[in-house]
Motif scaffolding. Structure first.
Motif, mmCIF file in Angstrom:
data_model
loop_
_atom_site.group_PDB
_atom_site.id
_atom_site.type_symbol
_atom_site.label_atom_id
_atom_site.label_comp_id
_atom_site.label_asym_id
_atom_site.label_seq_id
_atom_site.Cartn_x
_atom_site.Cartn_y
_atom_site.Cartn_z
ATOM 1 N N ASN A 299 0.804 -1.218 0.000
ATOM 2 C CA ASN A 299 0.000 0.000 0.000
ATOM 3 C C ASN A 299 0.835 1.265 0.000
ATOM 4 O OD1 ASN A 299 -2.004 -1.856 0.202
ATOM 5 N ND2 ASN A 299 -3.095 -0.831 1.875
ATOM 6 N N GLY A 300 2.059 1.166 0.526
ATOM 7 C CA GLY A 300 2.893 2.358 0.500
ATOM 8 C C GLY A 300 3.760 2.494 1.726
ATOM 9 N N SER A 301 4.410 3.651 1.818
ATOM 10 C CA SER A 301 5.384 3.887 2.870
ATOM 11 C C SER A 301 5.303 5.317 3.363
ATOM 12 C CB SER A 301 6.803 3.648 2.319
ATOM 13 O OG SER A 301 7.771 3.894 3.317
ATOM 14 N N ALA A 302 5.581 5.484 4.638
ATOM 15 C CA ALA A 302 5.821 6.829 5.146
ATOM 16 C C ALA A 302 7.312 6.926 5.431
ATOM 17 C CB ALA A 302 5.013 7.089 6.413
ATOM 18 N N GLN A 342 -2.332 3.621 9.582
ATOM 19 C CA GLN A 342 -2.498 4.697 8.603
ATOM 20 C C GLN A 342 -2.727 4.132 7.201
ATOM 21 O OE1 GLN A 342 -3.218 7.814 8.118
ATOM 22 N NE2 GLN A 342 -1.320 8.966 8.381
ATOM 23 N N PHE A 343 -2.003 3.088 6.844
ATOM 24 C CA PHE A 343 -2.100 2.510 5.500
ATOM 25 C C PHE A 343 -2.992 1.269 5.465
ATOM 26 C CE2 PHE A 343 0.953 4.718 2.650
ATOM 27 C CZ PHE A 343 1.537 5.577 3.560
ATOM 28 N N GLN A 344 -3.553 0.921 6.622
ATOM 29 C CA GLN A 344 -4.526 -0.185 6.719
ATOM 30 C C GLN A 344 -4.016 -1.491 6.104
ATOM 31 O OE1 GLN A 344 -8.102 1.414 4.941
ATOM 32 N NE2 GLN A 344 -7.941 3.291 6.124
#
Lengths: 422, 422
Positions: A299-302, A342-344
């Motif tokens: 889903n992604g990265s912070a 946050q990205f579930q």
């Protein structure tokens, strides 16, 4: 069956570019059962090219050359080849049409200099370049085949795969070389050697090589024999025998990448992942997304490089940063938990550390890295010392994080590491 | 003054690793004024090593070998060298102490196999390895110097820089080679050649090379002369003359990286940056954070691979994604604005596109990429077609985004691109 690869270009000899073509070509030749006897890089001068051709002539079955076929003035290979093969010239209409089309589909007028690319020595077979404007060439002299291709990697690869390989296959049937490589992470070469020394001493005529790279050691077993001696089975058996000894470190075979292995595990179990990166700065995310299809599980990265970003984006408690520091077990755990919410996602990994070369303290020297893992089953963080070299540090941390994730998922799925590799 | 680099290892000939050592060594030798005549990769067999030494003997001033000095059984270079130089052996006490210490500071017992690393041929000078356990070796025979070093890059680099270079400097005073390279981004080799052809035709005895790599073309001007002929000034003048013609594309000199150039601009102007990455998947962030000290101007990145992440983390309007698609001007702009607010930075860049190889549609084919830029001055996005190759696509998009940012900052600072490079 022996081959030599010759790469042509001053840019290699002054170290301005790293020659990646040779490694790719060597793998392809190996798969064809053609052993590469040597790889030689030479200057793009007429003299150096002629000397290299003289040295290769009649000693080898196959000579593969890359480089020096572009349209610009420093490209000289084609003329040196025509001279050496005592060849005339002709304008190849198919090549000309390809060059014209190459520019017209991009809506660019064809520069004059590119027209010269259609001129080819008249005693070679043209190998069509579907990805660019400089054609490949196939020459034969006595028992040796000479192949010349442009140096731009994706053009070279396209010509070799689509044009050269079919012709080579029909010409040669090679002796058999079988390789099987075990990829490991998290153990050094010497320690690995001690663990498997009894096994190694019983390898017989199979050959073993330790191939260390940053954060990883590859173990390669090689067998060489005439076709039809059950070589593949013997190599496979020896690999099977060593795996139980190194199950804590092995993660795959041959060219497997850890990010690919982890991706397959996530995908086949319908699990999703997110990452929270501080010291690795987006490198884990880059590894994961370099795999085509990763959007189905990633889903992604912070990438939270500043403390404010850790607080605002991931909800890390400022009091924790104040009390324990940004490089701490507590912050690594909060980052992993924060990004997972946050990205579930089902899983999350986090990194926070001191990549170096500056920024270390006595209690937290350069190379100190906390890696966090979070899932519905558990959230925890582990501490590592990755050394003082920034680039290595980032890569080692990223691979360690992916390996930890791999082990955690298998644990939660109730699969032992020995089962995982069989 | 001519040199040959010989890299030893089957792993290179079967293409399992890319030889990066040679490029690094070639750069070092060039800086010393020593021309590399050729680079040769050979098998780690006694026969191949002896043959390579025979071929190099007395024809060259300097032979540099890497590889095959590790503790494990596939490492054979040291024995092959001792035989070829007809040397006896001795145990080097300093090396032994280093090997012991290497393990003791890591709290690991020294494996027996590492003790053998202290055995060295008695007619070589040991080159201390401060980063590992295998020593380097310096042999001389007739007029030729032979240097052997381990193949692990950071060990090799440490030995060469700290031990070999001082010895080479005191031995040789070379002919002068001067290179100056202009780094460009956003223009192809042929088009570049047309723009600068008049200038190129007036280069005289200076040599020009076009060096394309993914997303970038380097222009290298080379001069060769005896020491003291004002060569550096002549090369510099020719570079200065071409810059105004290519100011839209040039971003720096020599080994400058775009991420480094952008970092310096941000730092020296007290500006901060964040990134919002979809199709580049964290690669821009990785490039930026690969630069030591980047934490002073880089706050972080939101890698929003899923649509939900774009909405939740960056506040992208779901109605926009619905109406225009995730790969659109509107979403790229919202991503850039969103991350700039979220990470509280002066500038932000965003990417959203179809990296491929799958996922394209007729209206948005693979390679379609929108790059957004946001600052207090303006927010906008531009569309690019980056081609169908995933890895190239990601790198090209990242470099394009960094170049756009560089130009935008200069514009807002009132600095023209011509001034920027002078």
């Amino acid at each position: 069956m022996n081959a030599r690869i010759i790469t042509i270009g001053d840019e290699i000899l002054i170290g301005q570019i790293v020659d990646t073509n040779s490694a790719w070509l060597a793998r392809q030749l190996n798969d064809l059962g053609i052993a590469v006897e040597s790889i030689v890089s030479i200057s793009d001068s007429r003299e150096a090219i002629h000397k290299a051709l003289d040295e290769a002539d009649s000693k080898l079955d196959l000579v593969i050359m890359t480089g020096g076929l572009g349209p610009t003035k420093d490209d000289i290979t084609k003329h040196a080849l025509a001279e050496w093969f005592e060849s005339g010239w002709n304008e190849d209409q198919e090549v000309l049409q390809r060059v014209e089309k190459h520019f017209s589909i991009r809506g660019i007028a064809m520069p004059d200099v590119n027209r010269g690319q259609a001129m080819v020595p008249d005693n070679c077979v043209v190998l069509t370049n579907e990805s660019g404007t400089a054609p490949g060439m196939w020459f034969e002299r006595n028992r040796t085949v000479f192949i010349s291709m442009p140096g731009v990697p994706f053009e070279m690869k396209s010509i070799f795969a689509n044009q050269a390989i079919p012709k080579l296959k029909s010409r040669y049937i090679g002796k058999q070389i079988v390789h099987r490589t075990i990829m490991t992470q998290g153990i050094g070469e010497s320690t690995l050697m001690e663990i498997i020394s009894d096994w190694e001493n019983n390898l017989g005529d199979l050959k073993l090589a330790y191939l260390p790279s940053v954060g990883s050691v590859r173990l390669r077993v090689t067998g060489l024999s005439d076709v039809g001696e059950g070589l593949q089975a013997r190599v496979n058996d020896s690999v099977k025998a060593v795996l139980p000894l190194i199950a804590d470190y092995a993660f795959g075979f041959d060219e497997a990448k850890l990010e690919e292995v982890v991706g397959e595990i996530l995908k086949s179990n319908n699990l999703t992942l997110s990452t929270a990166e501080s010291c690795t700065g987006g490198y884990i995310s880059h590894l994961i997304t370099s795999i085509s299809g990763s959007s189905s599980y990633y889903n992604g990265s912070a990438v939270t490089y500043s403390n404010e970003a850790k607080q605002n984006v991931l909800g890390v408690d400022p009091a924790y940063i104040e009390k324990f520091g940004a490089v701490s077990e507590e912050v690594a755990m909060q980052m992993a938990e924060g990004v997972r919410q946050q990205f579930q996602t089902d899983y999350a990994i986090s990194t926070t550390g001191i990549a170096g070369p500056d920024g270390g303290t006595e209690s937290k020297p350069v190379g100190t890295v906390w890696i966090g893992i979070s899932s519905k089953h558990a959230t925890y963080a582990l501490k590592y010392s990755m050394g003082t070299h920034r680039e290595r540090n980032i890569r080692k941390s990223a691979l360690q994080a992916l390996q930890l994730l791999r082990k955690e998922i298998f644990k939660n799925l109730g699969i032992s590491l020995k089962e995982a590799l069989s």
